[in-house]
Design a protein around this motif. Sequence first.
Motif, PDB file in Angstrom:
ATOM      1  N   LEU A 239       0.799  -1.306   0.201  1.00 17.03           N
ATOM      2  CA  LEU A 239       0.322   0.113   0.151  1.00 17.03           C
ATOM      3  C   LEU A 239       0.914   1.458  -0.114  1.00 17.03           C
ATOM      4  O   LEU A 239       0.615   2.206  -0.742  1.00 17.03           O
ATOM      5  CB  LEU A 239      -1.004  -0.092   1.214  1.00 17.03           C
ATOM      6  N   ALA A 240       1.872   1.056   0.892  1.00 16.66           N
ATOM      7  CA  ALA A 240       2.685   2.459   0.900  1.00 16.66           C
ATOM      8  C   ALA A 240       3.402   2.723  -0.525  1.00 16.66           C
ATOM      9  O   ALA A 240       3.586   3.791  -1.017  1.00 16.66           O
ATOM     10  CB  ALA A 240       4.001   2.131   1.955  1.00 16.66           C
ATOM     11  N   LYS A 241       3.848   1.730  -1.213  1.00 12.21           N
ATOM     12  CA  LYS A 241       4.674   1.730  -2.403  1.00 12.21           C
ATOM     13  C   LYS A 241       3.414   2.639  -3.433  1.00 12.21           C
ATOM     14  O   LYS A 241       3.967   3.263  -4.235  1.00 12.21           O
ATOM     15  CB  LYS A 241       4.968   0.387  -3.002  1.00 12.21           C
ATOM     16  N   ALA A 242       2.391   2.118  -3.312  1.00 11.20           N
ATOM     17  CA  ALA A 242       1.527   2.640  -4.435  1.00 11.20           C
ATOM     18  C   ALA A 242       1.238   4.154  -4.173  1.00 11.20           C
ATOM     19  O   ALA A 242       0.922   5.037  -5.093  1.00 11.20           O
ATOM     20  CB  ALA A 242      -0.233   2.086  -4.052  1.00 11.20           C
ATOM     21  N   HIS A 243       1.238   4.757  -2.823  1.00  9.31           N
ATOM     22  CA  HIS A 243       1.324   6.115  -2.613  1.00  9.31           C
ATOM     23  C   HIS A 243       2.547   7.007  -3.283  1.00  9.31           C
ATOM     24  O   HIS A 243       2.539   7.858  -4.092  1.00  9.31           O
ATOM     25  CB  HIS A 243       1.544   6.522  -1.275  1.00  9.31           C
ATOM     26  N   VAL A 244       3.819   6.121  -3.371  1.00 10.98           N
ATOM     27  CA  VAL A 244       5.005   6.642  -4.055  1.00 10.98           C
ATOM     28  C   VAL A 244       4.676   6.834  -5.837  1.00 10.98           C
ATOM     29  O   VAL A 244       4.763   7.740  -6.373  1.00 10.98           O
ATOM     30  CB  VAL A 244       6.196   6.069  -3.914  1.00 10.98           C
ATOM     31  N   VAL A 245       4.239   5.760  -6.185  1.00  9.81           N
ATOM     32  CA  VAL A 245       3.806   5.596  -7.659  1.00  9.81           C
ATOM     33  C   VAL A 245       2.740   6.556  -7.924  1.00  9.81           C
ATOM     34  O   VAL A 245       2.892   7.380  -9.081  1.00  9.81           O
ATOM     35  CB  VAL A 245       3.292   4.107  -7.976  1.00  9.81           C
ATOM     36  N   ALA A 246       1.841   6.902  -7.087  1.00 11.67           N
ATOM     37  CA  ALA A 246       0.846   7.962  -7.360  1.00 11.67           C
ATOM     38  C   ALA A 246       1.502   9.338  -7.337  1.00 11.67           C
ATOM     39  O   ALA A 246       1.185  10.317  -8.394  1.00 11.67           O
ATOM     40  CB  ALA A 246      -0.231   7.709  -6.237  1.00 11.67           C
ATOM     41  N   LEU A 247       2.305   9.309  -6.401  1.00 12.79           N
ATOM     42  CA  LEU A 247       2.748  10.975  -6.391  1.00 12.79           C
ATOM     43  C   LEU A 247       3.597  10.965  -7.668  1.00 12.79           C
ATOM     44  O   LEU A 247       3.802  12.104  -8.230  1.00 12.79           O
ATOM     45  CB  LEU A 247       3.733  10.926  -4.918  1.00 12.79           C
ATOM     46  N   GLN A 248       4.475  10.105  -8.003  1.00  9.00           N
ATOM     47  CA  GLN A 248       5.417  10.235  -9.153  1.00  9.00           C
ATOM     48  C   GLN A 248       4.725  10.509 -10.677  1.00  9.00           C
ATOM     49  O   GLN A 248       4.839  11.320 -11.391  1.00  9.00           O
ATOM     50  CB  GLN A 248       6.262   8.855  -9.189  1.00  9.00           C
ATOM     51  N   ARG A 249       3.316   9.839 -10.263  1.00  5.47           N
ATOM     52  CA  ARG A 249       2.464   9.980 -11.677  1.00  5.47           C
ATOM     53  C   ARG A 249       2.045  11.533 -11.648  1.00  5.47           C
ATOM     54  O   ARG A 249       2.003  12.126 -12.865  1.00  5.47           O
ATOM     55  CB  ARG A 249       1.051   9.225 -11.624  1.00  5.47           C
ATOM     56  N   LEU A 250       1.699  12.415 -10.539  1.00  7.96           N
ATOM     57  CA  LEU A 250       1.338  13.345 -10.581  1.00  7.96           C
ATOM     58  C   LEU A 250       2.647  14.435 -10.771  1.00  7.96           C
ATOM     59  O   LEU A 250       2.606  15.333 -11.562  1.00  7.96           O
ATOM     60  CB  LEU A 250       0.660  13.939  -9.330  1.00  7.96           C
ATOM     61  N   LEU A 251       3.644  13.971 -10.296  1.00 11.13           N
ATOM     62  CA  LEU A 251       4.861  14.960 -10.674  1.00 11.13           C
ATOM     63  C   LEU A 251       5.310  15.103 -11.913  1.00 11.13           C
ATOM     64  O   LEU A 251       5.635  15.823 -12.402  1.00 11.13           O
ATOM     65  CB  LEU A 251       6.037  14.534  -9.505  1.00 11.13           C
ATOM     66  N   HIS A 252       4.909  13.574 -12.663  1.00  6.01           N
ATOM     67  CA  HIS A 252       5.523  13.679 -13.929  1.00  6.01           C
ATOM     68  C   HIS A 252       4.354  14.082 -15.000  1.00  6.01           C
ATOM     69  O   HIS A 252       4.410  13.555 -16.197  1.00  6.01           O
ATOM     70  CB  HIS A 252       6.023  12.352 -14.322  1.00  6.01           C
ATOM     71  N   HIS A 253       3.097  14.550 -14.353  1.00  7.57           N
ATOM     72  CA  HIS A 253       2.033  14.899 -15.208  1.00  7.57           C
ATOM     73  C   HIS A 253       1.631  13.877 -16.196  1.00  7.57           C
ATOM     74  O   HIS A 253       1.124  13.986 -17.346  1.00  7.57           O
ATOM     75  CB  HIS A 253       2.544  16.149 -16.081  1.00  7.57           C
ATOM     76  N   GLN A 254       1.613  12.593 -15.558  1.00  8.04           N
ATOM     77  CA  GLN A 254       0.732  11.399 -16.120  1.00  8.04           C
ATOM     78  C   GLN A 254      -0.753  11.210 -15.968  1.00  8.04           C
ATOM     79  O   GLN A 254      -1.212  10.436 -16.548  1.00  8.04           O
ATOM     80  CB  GLN A 254       1.609  10.140 -15.734  1.00  8.04           C
ATOM     81  N   ASN A 255      -1.137  12.035 -15.050  1.00  9.78           N
ATOM     82  CA  ASN A 255      -2.405  12.009 -14.766  1.00  9.78           C
ATOM     83  C   ASN A 255      -3.423  12.386 -15.735  1.00  9.78           C
ATOM     84  O   ASN A 255      -3.045  13.316 -16.295  1.00  9.78           O
ATOM     85  CB  ASN A 255      -3.015  12.631 -13.485  1.00  9.78           C
ATOM     86  N   LEU A 256      -4.512  11.509 -16.140  1.00  8.24           N
ATOM     87  CA  LEU A 256      -5.215  11.856 -17.136  1.00  8.24           C
ATOM     88  C   LEU A 256      -6.236  12.921 -16.858  1.00  8.24           C
ATOM     89  O   LEU A 256      -6.901  13.522 -17.676  1.00  8.24           O
ATOM     90  CB  LEU A 256      -5.825  10.621 -17.753  1.00  8.24           C
ATOM     91  N   GLU A 257      -6.748  12.954 -15.701  1.00  4.95           N
ATOM     92  CA  GLU A 257      -7.832  13.923 -15.140  1.00  4.95           C
ATOM     93  C   GLU A 257      -7.165  14.762 -14.071  1.00  4.95           C
ATOM     94  O   GLU A 257      -6.297  14.042 -13.193  1.00  4.95           O
ATOM     95  CB  GLU A 257      -9.028  13.476 -14.686  1.00  4.95           C
TER      96      GLU A 257
END
Length: 343
Positions: A239-257
């Motif tokens: 679960l903790a790792k998922a938070h890092v992946v989610a943060l990196q998704r936002l920092l790298h502007h990979q979020n679709l919404e």
Amino acid sequence: MKILVTGGLGFIGSHTLVALQTEGFEVIAVDNLSNSSLEVLDGIERITGTKPLFENIELRNKSAVQKLFKKYDDIRGVIHFAASKAVGESVENPLLYYENNLNSLIYLLQELQQKPAAHFIFSSSCTVYGQAEKMPITEDAPIQVALSPYGNTKQIGEEIIKDVAKVKNINAILLRYFNPIGAHESAEIGELPLGVPQNLVPFITQTAIGLREKLSVFGNDYPTTDGTAVRDYIHVVDLAKAHVVALQRLLHHQNLENVEIFNLGTGKGSSVLEVIQAFEKVSDQKLNYQIVGRREGDITEAYAHTEKANTLLGWKTELSLEDALSSAWKWEKKLEISKKPPS
Ligand code: WQD
């Protein structure tokens, strides 16, 4: 660039701090120590070699939050765990939950919306689905009327974030956890339930170590394979790792919404009796338990549909129910040793 982790000394927060530091992030842990202790910082340092920056802050105090953001003007992301989370207590004391859980969120967002860009990860819960109609549960399953003020604060919190992200430059990811269990393999950090544990796994390990006389199994008349209720137990390290992946998704502007939602679970349901059997296997000891009546407010079954997190977020669980129970047991034994007065 710093990442603010509120509730950072809590169960999921502390494991997420370890995962963030392992990925090289500089973190600030914020906690009011109402449900955690400063020793958690030492445990994190023993694992990663770096003690996180720490601020003992009451997030429901607006000026304290304003001071925090003045002190650290390079906060780029926030992972917000801090909240009261005892379902039963929330029924007894709703305003404590609405004040703490919602005011803290509002004050954090008021600071973030003043920044040119900000990234926000929100700790939500599968509790927003109530008893979902269909299994496994997808992110577009209907949100049901909350069964408790605690669950309602998660639903309202999600709506507040969506409304703010529509008009301010805040990108957010809402993570809906299923049932987090287990501990870091080092047994340097783990779950520290205050008083009598409400949740199943800490009650099991405390019974096995002799702190509790026996586990009460809340009902075996549910429409499930063995009559006991089914949940999706996810290892807190996954679960903790998922938070890092989610943060990196936002920092790298990979979020679709500007607001994305992910269910975080293993995708597998386990009944209470199956958890007990798995625990007896990993601990090699019989557990003393008794079947009693259902607990008020409990649902029959919940386990996650994991495809969106697996494909879009690019994350999936790697640890098993046995791994989680084995680590929880190792942590309980470590706690016992640490409590024993030196001989
Ligand atoms: C799991 C199963 C119980 C204790 C809660 C919150 C949820 C989230 C996770 C914060 C159920 C049974 C439990 C015991 C038992 N928390 N049980 N004897 O209720 O699924 O979820 O914790 O986000 O919001 O609602 O977790 O661990 O309390 O219970 O038989 O002594 O174990 O009935 O079936 P739950 P839990």
